[in-house]
Design an enzyme around this catalytic site. Structure first.
Site, short mmCIF file in Angstrom:
data_model
loop_
_atom_site.label_atom_id
_atom_site.label_comp_id
_atom_site.label_asym_id
_atom_site.label_seq_id
_atom_site.Cartn_x
_atom_site.Cartn_y
_atom_site.Cartn_z
N CYS A 49 0.84 -1.21 0.00
CA CYS A 49 0.00 0.00 0.00
C CYS A 49 0.88 1.26 0.00
O CYS A 49 1.56 1.53 -0.99
CB CYS A 49 -0.96 -0.04 1.18
SG CYS A 49 -2.33 1.14 1.01
N HIS A 96 -3.69 -5.05 0.71
CA HIS A 96 -3.11 -5.52 1.98
C HIS A 96 -3.17 -7.05 2.05
O HIS A 96 -4.20 -7.63 2.39
CB HIS A 96 -3.89 -4.92 3.15
CG HIS A 96 -3.60 -3.47 3.37
ND1 HIS A 96 -2.59 -3.02 4.19
CD2 HIS A 96 -4.20 -2.37 2.85
CE1 HIS A 96 -2.57 -1.71 4.17
NE2 HIS A 96 -3.53 -1.28 3.37
N GLU A 143 -1.79 -8.85 4.28
CA GLU A 143 -1.69 -9.31 5.67
C GLU A 143 -3.04 -9.52 6.34
O GLU A 143 -3.11 -10.19 7.38
CB GLU A 143 -0.86 -8.33 6.51
CG GLU A 143 -1.50 -6.96 6.73
CD GLU A 143 -1.21 -5.95 5.64
OE1 GLU A 143 -1.21 -4.74 5.94
OE2 GLU A 143 -1.00 -6.35 4.50
N GLY A 174 1.39 -3.91 34.76
CA GLY A 174 0.11 -4.62 34.74
C GLY A 174 -0.29 -4.99 33.32
O GLY A 174 -1.28 -5.68 33.11
N VAL A 226 0.71 -6.47 29.22
CA VAL A 226 1.28 -7.70 28.66
C VAL A 226 2.79 -7.59 28.46
O VAL A 226 3.53 -8.52 28.77
CB VAL A 226 0.59 -8.04 27.31
CG1 VAL A 226 1.29 -9.20 26.63
CG2 VAL A 226 -0.88 -8.35 27.54
N ASP A 227 3.26 -6.46 27.96
CA ASP A 227 4.68 -6.34 27.60
C ASP A 227 5.59 -6.57 28.80
O ASP A 227 6.53 -7.38 28.75
CB ASP A 227 4.97 -4.97 26.98
CG ASP A 227 4.32 -4.80 25.62
OD1 ASP A 227 3.89 -5.81 25.05
OD2 ASP A 227 4.24 -3.65 25.13
#
Length: 304
Positions: free
Chosen positions: A81, A171, A173, A226, A228-229
């Site tokens: 794109c 796209h 993906e 708190g 995810v990472d």
């Protein structure tokens, strides 16, 4: 050494999906901003480069550009794109604001064979894709040819087989391009020659070995938000160095109801990771009282 794909992000909402598709096909990849310094780009030593989509328009004077080195490294490049549009513009083509913008499901006609389509989309086929663009390519750079077209875009996909540069205005993906994941696999495996032998288990093992080598017998403090990472980072650290790790969790009062308690319970009881927990919610909430502007809230939280 593991094959590495570099994804340069131009701000697309679905750049993470590109990485997911690449990793699902057994190839390691990383996402970096399009502003990545050329020395870091060289040090990364990618097997191939993918230029993501993005919200910008090349009709804007300050439109983002890919580093020039991308096209001088001698590795395959796939522009998606906006990534295709900026590649064309930087290599001498012409891009303009389209009178017939495409957003949503579309169909492309396959005009010619190329390695990107090999074994997937034969010449003469008609394929469903997902479009989301306001600009169009009016003229191709030297060396490129059109390999697919849509009703509104004569250059819906382009190829320069000699340099192994390819572009898709759609796209691949997203799930709305049914054969998109296979198209990306064609790029990583057939065009770039990746072996497809990477797994998350292998990444985990390599990451743990790297952490142990770097830290040795040192002590480590990890701040938990708190989210995810930081949680994943903490668990990976603990697997690598055990009780050399201490986590610190400051409850700002801004998590969802009950989440702070879940964080404490998960790390203390389930993972048995040393954890220092402090409830500072009153301090943060007082600073935010009466503040409605999101940016001012962000600054207040960061300064507390």
């Amino acid at each position: 050494m593991t094959d590495r794909i570099l994804i340069l992000d131009f701000g697309s909402q679905v750049t993470q999906l590109i990485a997911r598709r690449v990793r699902e096909s057994g190839v390691y990849c990383e996402i970096h901003p399009y502003t990545m310094a050329e020395d870091k780009l060289s040090d990364f030593a990618p097997r191939a480069i993918i230029l993501s989509g993005g919200p910008a328009s090349l009709s804007q004077s300050a439109a983002p550009r890919a580093p020039e080195l991308v096209f001088r490294l001698g590795v395959p490049v796939l522009g998606i794109c906006y990534g295709m549009q900026t590649m064309c513009d930087e290599l001498g083509g012409r891009v303009s604001l389209s009178e017939h913008q495409e957003f949503g499901r579309a169909f492309i006609d396959i005009l010619d064979d190329c390695l990107l389509f090999d074994g997937l989309w034969p010449k003469g086929a008609r394929e469903q894709v997902w479009m989301s663009h306001g600009d169009r390519v009016d003229a191709l750079p030297a060396g490129f040819r059109a390999v697919a077209a849509s009703e509104a875009a004569p250059y819906a996909a382009i190829a320069d087989d000699d340099r192994r540069f390819y572009g898709a205005l759609f796209h691949p993906e997203v799930a709305h391009t049914p054969q998109g994941a296979k198209l990306l696999r064609n790029f990583t495996h057939r065009v770039a020659g990746c072996r497809g032998d990477w797994t998350m288990a292998r990444f985990r093992t390599e990451a743990i070995d790297k952490i142990r080598s770097q830290i040795g017998y040192g002590e480590v403090v990890c701040g938990l938000s708190g989210g995810v990472d930081s949680a994943v980072a903490a668990v990976l650290l603990h697997e690598a160095i055990g009780d050399q790790l201490t986590c610190i969790f400051v409850d700002t009062g801004l998590l969802r109801a009950g989440e702070a308690e879940e964080v404490v319970d998960l790390f203390r009881r389930h993972y048995n990771i040393p954890l220092v927990h402090r409830d500072a919610s009153d301090r943060f909430l007082v600073k935010l009282a009466g503040v409605s502007d999101p940016e001012e809230k962000r600054k207040a939280i960061g300064a507390t």
